[in-house]
Design an enzyme around this catalytic site. Sequence first.
Site, PDB file in Angstrom:
ATOM      1  N   LYS A   1      62.756  87.823 -62.207  1.00 30.91           N
ATOM      2  CA  LYS A   1      62.453  88.288 -60.829  1.00 30.91           C
ATOM      3  C   LYS A   1      60.957  88.439 -60.608  1.00 30.91           C
ATOM      4  CE  LYS A   1      66.870  90.682 -60.064  1.00 30.91           C
ATOM      5  NZ  LYS A   1      67.476  90.706 -61.414  1.00 30.91           N
TER       6      LYS A   1
ATOM      7  N   ASP B   1      54.754  88.641 -57.905  1.00 30.08           N
ATOM      8  CA  ASP B   1      53.338  89.009 -57.825  1.00 30.08           C
ATOM      9  C   ASP B   1      52.558  87.831 -57.237  1.00 30.08           C
ATOM     10  OD1 ASP B   1      50.899  90.413 -58.288  1.00 30.08           O
ATOM     11  OD2 ASP B   1      51.775  91.340 -60.072  1.00 30.08           O
TER      12      ASP B   1
END
Length: 268
Positions: A98, A101
């Site tokens: 997941k 950023d």
Amino acid sequence: MSAIHHKKRLSFQERASLTQHPVAKKIFSLMEEKQTNVCVAADVTKADDLLLLAKEVGSEICVFKTHIDILEDFTPSVTSELSKIANDLGFLIFEDRKFADIGSTVAMQYTKSLYKIASWAHIINAHILPGPGVIEGLQQEEILQDRALLLIAQMSSKGNFMTSEYTNQVVQLAIEYQDFVIGFISQQQVSEHPHFLHFTPGVQFCENRDHLKQSYRSPTKAIQEELNDIIIVGRGILHSSNRSETAKKYKKISWDKYLNLIHYADVK
Ligand code: S5P
């Protein structure tokens, strides 16, 4: 039970020919070959248990999903062993990292660190909250051919903030980056493009929730009513007394529901 109306759907085999992506083609074809649309969620904390689980359920699944950073005793030999088992038993590996950023950071998280995820995981996933840079950061040119990304379009946890507007944005980005994005983590079908795969977590025969807001529904509902392609099952298999037998049961029911969808226009 009320009738669920839908159009007769394409088979995985037919859908394999509609995608250009080698990883999506591979998943569609190994699902047909092994007659399974089950992905196990290997949320275990010991390397030996991870590898044992892979051997026990490997023949019943199409994808083995890891959270490599929850292992307490990770060494690079774990992922090389897992890759060998994947090769022998015919499944792909999905690291459920997941990513979420900026592009430059996720590129390092994906390729560097102790885990070197890009070197062994065929599939990874990402949240699109940071915008398209997260996808571009992961899209490493040199490995593009045999690596694929799933976008998280919906979540199974109660009270999550993924609105339908957010989900629509995810689908738009998936279309834009379809040379790398092969589908979604979803709760129900979010796109009618047949080349996209829908992986759905929050599936179990018995429980309807856990104590931390995970919500569950049956494999039948996830496939037949919500039109997902692949069920992701963790504790439903992991906590059973015979993981291999239980994986077989999930496999049988979810494959039967898939067959219903491709053979009949209306399923009761
Ligand atoms: O919305 C989500 C997305 C994911 S990838 N909800 C989830 O539960 N997952 C993952 O699926 C979660 O990280 C876990 O590995 C698995 C579900 O495990 P279970 O034990 O609840 O079946």
